[in-house]
Design a protein around this motif. Structure first.
Motif, mmCIF file in Angstrom:
data_model
loop_
_atom_site.group_PDB
_atom_site.id
_atom_site.type_symbol
_atom_site.label_atom_id
_atom_site.label_comp_id
_atom_site.label_asym_id
_atom_site.label_seq_id
_atom_site.Cartn_x
_atom_site.Cartn_y
_atom_site.Cartn_z
ATOM 1 N N THR A 108 2.213 3.320 -5.618
ATOM 2 C CA THR A 108 1.168 3.191 -6.622
ATOM 3 C C THR A 108 1.557 2.080 -7.594
ATOM 4 O O THR A 108 2.655 2.094 -8.142
ATOM 5 N N GLN A 132 -5.478 -1.360 -14.427
ATOM 6 C CA GLN A 132 -5.951 -1.111 -13.073
ATOM 7 C C GLN A 132 -4.844 -0.400 -12.306
ATOM 8 O O GLN A 132 -3.670 -0.756 -12.428
ATOM 9 N N TRP A 179 -3.795 1.044 -8.431
ATOM 10 C CA TRP A 179 -3.998 1.176 -6.992
ATOM 11 C C TRP A 179 -3.076 2.291 -6.519
ATOM 12 O O TRP A 179 -1.862 2.161 -6.578
ATOM 13 N N GLN A 209 -7.111 1.447 -0.491
ATOM 14 C CA GLN A 209 -6.452 2.326 -1.453
ATOM 15 C C GLN A 209 -7.470 2.825 -2.467
ATOM 16 O O GLN A 209 -8.409 2.102 -2.815
ATOM 17 N N ASP A 236 -10.633 0.469 -2.563
ATOM 18 C CA ASP A 236 -10.443 -0.978 -2.496
ATOM 19 C C ASP A 236 -10.773 -1.429 -1.076
ATOM 20 O O ASP A 236 -10.158 -0.956 -0.123
ATOM 21 N N PHE A 270 -8.666 3.204 -6.045
ATOM 22 C CA PHE A 270 -8.498 2.232 -7.118
ATOM 23 C C PHE A 270 -9.266 2.726 -8.329
ATOM 24 O O PHE A 270 -10.354 3.288 -8.193
ATOM 25 N N THR A 317 -7.519 -3.156 0.776
ATOM 26 C CA THR A 317 -6.304 -2.381 1.080
ATOM 27 C C THR A 317 -6.592 -0.940 1.480
ATOM 28 O O THR A 317 -5.675 -0.232 1.887
ATOM 29 N N THR A 327 0.822 -1.217 0.000
ATOM 30 C CA THR A 327 0.000 0.000 0.000
ATOM 31 C C THR A 327 0.855 1.265 0.000
ATOM 32 O O THR A 327 0.325 2.365 -0.015
#
Length: 123
Positions: free
Chosen positions: A38, A67, A69, A110, A105, A112, A108, A35
């Motif tokens: 990126t 994708q 994150w 995060q 997310d 997304f 996590t 985490t």
């Protein structure tokens, strides 16, 4: 080269500020719970024959899913990274096929987002 390989190379060479790693097809085990940076994952979304004639085809309509994150420690606007990514693709003759909304997310925590980029590749 496959569309995924081309897209990973494109993003890696773009050196987008804030992107810590770019992967194709699978995330390495050690990145699954990461985490602090990126991470971008590129996978195939479509690879369809196109430009038919004389009982053959000579092009592929390709699409990749990208994708992203965003790091939990991101110190800039995620849009800055996302726009840079879209520009990197369009400057290499890909089209932005779709952009989904940023979500959180659940695993996590995060931010997304998912993008789709397409191109026609002559073969």
């Amino acid at each position: 080269m496959s569309a995924v390989d081309d897209a990973v190379t494109l993003l890696s060479n773009a050196n987008i500020n804030g992107v810590g790693a770019v992967y194709g097809n699978n995330l390495p085990q050690e990145e699954l719970d990461s985490t602090d940076k990126t991470i971008v994952l590129v996978t195939d979304a479509a690879n369809d024959p196109a430009a038919y004639g004389d009982n053959d085809f000579w092009a592929l309509n390709q699409e990749v899913e990208v994708q992203i994150w965003h790091s939990q420690q991101l110190d800039s606007d995620p849009e800055t990274i996302e726009v840079a990514m879209m520009k990197a693709f369009t400057h290499q003759h890909w089209q932005v096929a779709a952009v989904r909304q940023r979500t959180l997310d659940p695993d996590t925590q995060q931010l997304f987002n998912t993008f789709y980029f397409s191109r026609t590749k002559n073969i």
